[in-house]
Design a protein around this motif. Structure first.
Motif, PDB file in Angstrom:
ATOM      1  N   LYS A 221      37.723  99.439-118.652  1.00  0.00           N
ATOM      2  CA  LYS A 221      38.278  99.571-120.014  1.00  0.00           C
ATOM      3  C   LYS A 221      37.443 100.562-120.841  1.00  0.00           C
ATOM      4  O   LYS A 221      38.001 101.423-121.545  1.00  0.00           O
ATOM      5  N   THR A 222      36.124 100.470-120.724  1.00  0.00           N
ATOM      6  CA  THR A 222      35.249 101.378-121.476  1.00  0.00           C
ATOM      7  C   THR A 222      35.450 102.819-121.006  1.00  0.00           C
ATOM      8  O   THR A 222      35.481 103.759-121.814  1.00  0.00           O
ATOM      9  N   THR A 223      35.605 102.995-119.704  1.00  0.00           N
ATOM     10  CA  THR A 223      35.858 104.332-119.148  1.00  0.00           C
ATOM     11  C   THR A 223      37.113 104.928-119.785  1.00  0.00           C
ATOM     12  O   THR A 223      37.136 106.089-120.198  1.00  0.00           O
ATOM     13  N   SER A 224      38.138 104.096-119.887  1.00  0.00           N
ATOM     14  CA  SER A 224      39.403 104.552-120.498  1.00  0.00           C
ATOM     15  C   SER A 224      39.210 104.868-121.979  1.00  0.00           C
ATOM     16  O   SER A 224      39.615 105.934-122.451  1.00  0.00           O
ATOM     17  N   GLU A 225      38.581 103.962-122.692  1.00  0.00           N
ATOM     18  CA  GLU A 225      38.433 104.142-124.153  1.00  0.00           C
ATOM     19  C   GLU A 225      37.589 105.362-124.505  1.00  0.00           C
ATOM     20  O   GLU A 225      37.813 106.024-125.503  1.00  0.00           O
ATOM     21  N   ARG A 226      36.611 105.667-123.633  1.00  0.00           N
ATOM     22  CA  ARG A 226      35.747 106.832-123.921  1.00  0.00           C
ATOM     23  C   ARG A 226      36.310 108.137-123.367  1.00  0.00           C
ATOM     24  O   ARG A 226      35.666 109.188-123.440  1.00  0.00           O
ATOM     25  N   GLY A 227      37.469 108.064-122.753  1.00  0.00           N
ATOM     26  CA  GLY A 227      38.107 109.281-122.226  1.00  0.00           C
ATOM     27  C   GLY A 227      37.319 109.912-121.080  1.00  0.00           C
ATOM     28  O   GLY A 227      37.349 111.129-120.886  1.00  0.00           O
ATOM     29  N   ILE A 228      36.623 109.073-120.305  1.00  0.00           N
ATOM     30  CA  ILE A 228      35.855 109.597-119.164  1.00  0.00           C
ATOM     31  C   ILE A 228      36.829 109.843-118.007  1.00  0.00           C
ATOM     32  O   ILE A 228      37.594 108.955-117.639  1.00  0.00           O
ATOM     33  N   ASP A 229      36.801 111.066-117.469  1.00  0.00           N
ATOM     34  CA  ASP A 229      37.801 111.383-116.443  1.00  0.00           C
ATOM     35  C   ASP A 229      37.182 111.662-115.075  1.00  0.00           C
ATOM     36  O   ASP A 229      37.829 112.239-114.206  1.00  0.00           O
ATOM     37  N   ASN A 230      35.929 111.276-114.892  1.00  0.00           N
ATOM     38  CA  ASN A 230      35.301 111.503-113.569  1.00  0.00           C
ATOM     39  C   ASN A 230      34.699 110.226-112.991  1.00  0.00           C
ATOM     40  O   ASN A 230      33.787 110.273-112.186  1.00  0.00           O
ATOM     41  N   LEU A 231      35.221 109.091-113.432  1.00  0.00           N
ATOM     42  CA  LEU A 231      34.719 107.812-112.916  1.00  0.00           C
ATOM     43  C   LEU A 231      35.886 106.978-112.369  1.00  0.00           C
ATOM     44  O   LEU A 231      36.905 106.793-113.046  1.00  0.00           O
ATOM     45  N   TYR A 232      35.711 106.486-111.137  1.00  0.00           N
ATOM     46  CA  TYR A 232      36.761 105.737-110.442  1.00  0.00           C
ATOM     47  C   TYR A 232      36.172 104.451-109.854  1.00  0.00           C
ATOM     48  O   TYR A 232      34.963 104.354-109.664  1.00  0.00           O
ATOM     49  N   PHE A 233      37.060 103.540-109.528  1.00  0.00           N
ATOM     50  CA  PHE A 233      36.617 102.213-109.063  1.00  0.00           C
ATOM     51  C   PHE A 233      37.344 101.863-107.759  1.00  0.00           C
ATOM     52  O   PHE A 233      38.579 101.856-107.729  1.00  0.00           O
ATOM     53  N   LEU A 234      36.575 101.610-106.719  1.00  0.00           N
ATOM     54  CA  LEU A 234      37.139 101.128-105.459  1.00  0.00           C
ATOM     55  C   LEU A 234      36.781  99.646-105.388  1.00  0.00           C
ATOM     56  O   LEU A 234      35.630  99.294-105.131  1.00  0.00           O
ATOM     57  N   THR A 235      37.744  98.794-105.674  1.00  0.00           N
ATOM     58  CA  THR A 235      37.419  97.379-105.845  1.00  0.00           C
ATOM     59  C   THR A 235      37.841  96.518-104.642  1.00  0.00           C
ATOM     60  O   THR A 235      38.816  96.840-103.944  1.00  0.00           O
ATOM     61  N   SER A 236      37.098  95.469-104.438  1.00  0.00           N
ATOM     62  CA  SER A 236      37.509  94.409-103.513  1.00  0.00           C
ATOM     63  C   SER A 236      37.025  93.103-104.148  1.00  0.00           C
ATOM     64  O   SER A 236      35.921  92.641-103.887  1.00  0.00           O
ATOM     65  N   ILE A 237      37.865  92.582-105.029  1.00  0.00           N
ATOM     66  CA  ILE A 237      37.470  91.394-105.797  1.00  0.00           C
ATOM     67  C   ILE A 237      38.324  90.216-105.332  1.00  0.00           C
ATOM     68  O   ILE A 237      39.551  90.269-105.373  1.00  0.00           O
ATOM     69  N   LYS A 238      37.640  89.203-104.881  1.00  0.00           N
ATOM     70  CA  LYS A 238      38.349  88.066-104.292  1.00  0.00           C
ATOM     71  C   LYS A 238      38.395  86.871-105.247  1.00  0.00           C
ATOM     72  O   LYS A 238      37.520  86.719-106.098  1.00  0.00           O
ATOM     73  N   LEU A 239      39.398  86.017-105.018  1.00  0.00           N
ATOM     74  CA  LEU A 239      39.570  84.805-105.822  1.00  0.00           C
ATOM     75  C   LEU A 239      39.308  83.570-104.949  1.00  0.00           C
ATOM     76  O   LEU A 239      39.722  83.528-103.783  1.00  0.00           O
ATOM     77  N   MET A 240      38.655  82.615-105.546  1.00  0.00           N
ATOM     78  CA  MET A 240      38.213  81.435-104.793  1.00  0.00           C
ATOM     79  C   MET A 240      39.314  80.442-104.391  1.00  0.00           C
ATOM     80  O   MET A 240      39.340  79.980-103.238  1.00  0.00           O
ATOM     81  N   PRO A 241      40.211  80.049-105.313  1.00  0.00           N
ATOM     82  CA  PRO A 241      41.134  78.960-104.924  1.00  0.00           C
ATOM     83  C   PRO A 241      41.942  79.229-103.643  1.00  0.00           C
ATOM     84  O   PRO A 241      42.042  78.322-102.805  1.00  0.00           O
ATOM     85  N   PRO A 242      42.496  80.443-103.423  1.00  0.00           N
ATOM     86  CA  PRO A 242      43.300  80.617-102.194  1.00  0.00           C
ATOM     87  C   PRO A 242      42.501  80.418-100.913  1.00  0.00           C
ATOM     88  O   PRO A 242      43.009  79.826 -99.957  1.00  0.00           O
ATOM     89  N   ILE A 243      41.238  80.884-100.878  1.00  0.00           N
ATOM     90  CA  ILE A 243      40.458  80.685 -99.641  1.00  0.00           C
ATOM     91  C   ILE A 243      40.086  79.203 -99.494  1.00  0.00           C
ATOM     92  O   ILE A 243      40.014  78.675 -98.375  1.00  0.00           O
ATOM     93  N   LEU A 244      39.926  78.502-100.608  1.00  0.00           N
ATOM     94  CA  LEU A 244      39.622  77.063-100.496  1.00  0.00           C
ATOM     95  C   LEU A 244      40.856  76.289-100.024  1.00  0.00           C
ATOM     96  O   LEU A 244      40.739  75.358 -99.218  1.00  0.00           O
ATOM     97  N   HIS A 245      42.036  76.696-100.500  1.00  0.00           N
ATOM     98  CA  HIS A 245      43.268  76.080 -99.959  1.00  0.00           C
ATOM     99  C   HIS A 245      43.311  76.289 -98.442  1.00  0.00           C
ATOM    100  O   HIS A 245      43.613  75.367 -97.675  1.00  0.00           O
ATOM    101  N   TYR A 246      43.004  77.505 -98.020  1.00  0.00           N
ATOM    102  CA  TYR A 246      43.020  77.857 -96.592  1.00  0.00           C
ATOM    103  C   TYR A 246      42.048  76.956 -95.808  1.00  0.00           C
ATOM    104  O   TYR A 246      42.403  76.376 -94.779  1.00  0.00           O
ATOM    105  N   ILE A 247      40.832  76.830 -96.328  1.00  0.00           N
ATOM    106  CA  ILE A 247      39.815  76.019 -95.649  1.00  0.00           C
ATOM    107  C   ILE A 247      40.237  74.548 -95.620  1.00  0.00           C
ATOM    108  O   ILE A 247      40.127  73.869 -94.599  1.00  0.00           O
TER     109      ILE A 247
END
Ligand code: SF4
Length: 356
Positions: free
Chosen positions: A145-171
């Motif tokens: 959000k800060t990158t967007s608000e400051r108009g920064i155009d040379n910063l990117y994000f490669l994300t892998s963010i996981k959520l806990m409940p689905p893996i706990l359902h699986y387990i």
């Protein structure tokens, strides 16, 4: 630390354990503390503590590392990451090996440092590798959000963010009542609220407790769980970390998560795809999503040969049961991610020399 209280609680726990009780500590920070305290040697042998899927580096899919290497090979790219990811291997190798070949890989300590890095290096394309769980998601969302608000155009994000409940359902479905209690991660609950983990008891009738990270927090959690399990209590869910965890969580953090990410299917290393288990950057912020901006190969890759990380993350095996443990895989020569991360069960077992 009140040693007498700890000793009393442990003695109480041991006197209650007349049959085998398996308790999973979901989070790698809990695993680390349990090993540091030598808790497994203090508890009766009938009580088995199983490490769970809560080490972010350990569950990051192999192809993610390959994507990171692919991005790094782009023109004028700097990849910024937390240190733990450096030695995790994909099929194409590791970021550490790429750095050795002269590629620009830098370790940072907070996603917000990226803003300064991007502003000072306008001629570079900076890509941040954002890996984690619900705990890390708000700070990554804030950086985007800060990158967007400051108009920064040379910063990117490669994300892998996981959520806990689905893996706990699986387990919980896979374990078919073979795990009798859950120590839930206090820091995830700080963001999402204690209620986030209540489904463990409500839907599966398995006792669960949200716990903090001090010795007394963990031992009190084990005491609570063993008591509920041995007394066969149906309604057994407690927030034992009330000094940090509210019922509803952190509203500001959740608004940030909701503004920047969508919930989609996620791939877990060695386990496969699980529905609704991942946060991905939404359309509004898509121009900062490195997966969309950079051409990366979306190849399917095989799990590391012989690595039992999957079974360890699901509480089915201990590190010592992996035939590569110690000689074939150790922190100097890690074969799988559970040996790389400081929160990985194999690295903890190697460091503390006890079953985790
Ligand atoms: Fe994987 Fe190494 Fe752990 Fe075996 S000891 S499960 S190879 S990380």
């Amino acid at each position: 630390m009140d040693k007498d209280l700890l000793t009393d609680l442990i003695n109480e726990v041991n006197s209650m354990a007349t049959e085998e009780i398996k308790i999973m500590e979901v989070c790698g920070t809990h695993t680390q503390m349990i090993a540091k305290l030598g808790l497994k040697t203090l508890l009766a042998s009938k009580i088995k503590l199983l490490s769970g899927p809560g080490c972010p580096v350990c569950v990051t899919e192999e192809k993610y590392i390959d994507w990171a290497i692919e991005v790094l090979n782009g023109f004028n790219v700097t990849v910024a990451t937390f240190g733990d990811l450096m030695r995790v291997r994909g099929i194409r190798g590791s970021l550490l090996e790429e750095k050795g070949k002269g590629k620009d890989v830098r370790i940072i300590y907070s996603p917000l440092d990226l803003i300064e890095m991007a502003e000072k290096n306008r001629g570079k394309q900076i890509v941040f590798l954002g890996v984690g769980f619900e705990t890390t998601a708000p700070i990554i969302a804030l950086a985007i959000k800060t990158t967007s608000e400051r108009g920064i155009d040379n910063l990117y994000f490669l994300t892998s963010i996981k959520l806990m409940p689905p893996i706990l359902h699986y387990i919980l479905k896979e374990s078919q009542n073979q795990i009798h209690g859950f120590i839930c991660p206090g820091h995830v609950a700080t963001i999402k609220g204690a209620d986030y983990f209540k489904f463990i008891n409500r839907e599966y009738h398995v006792p669960a407790a949200v716990c903090g990270f001090e010795a007394i927090d963990i031992v009190a959690g084990i005491y609570y769980l063993v008591k509920q399990i041995t007394q066969k209590k149906e309604e057994a869910f407690q927030n034992l970390y009330k000094r940090c965890v509210s019922f509803q969580g952190n509203t500001t953090a959740n608004l940030l998560i909701g503004e920047v990410f969508n919930i989609l299917e996620g791939e877990w290393r060695g386990i496969g795809n699980i529905q609704n288990s991942s946060l991905e950057i939404n359309e509004k912020y898509a121009r900062f999503d490195a997966r969309k901006v950079f051409v990366v190969e979306r190849q399917q890759v095989k799990a590391s040969m012989g690595c039992d990380c999957k079974d360890i993350l699901l509480g089915k095996k201990t590190p010592q049961e992996c035939k590569l443990f110690k000689e074939g895989c150790n922190p100097m020569n890690p074969h799988g991610p559970c040996m790389v991360s400081t929160e990985g069960a194999c690295a903890i077992a190697y460091r503390y020399g006890e079953e985790v």
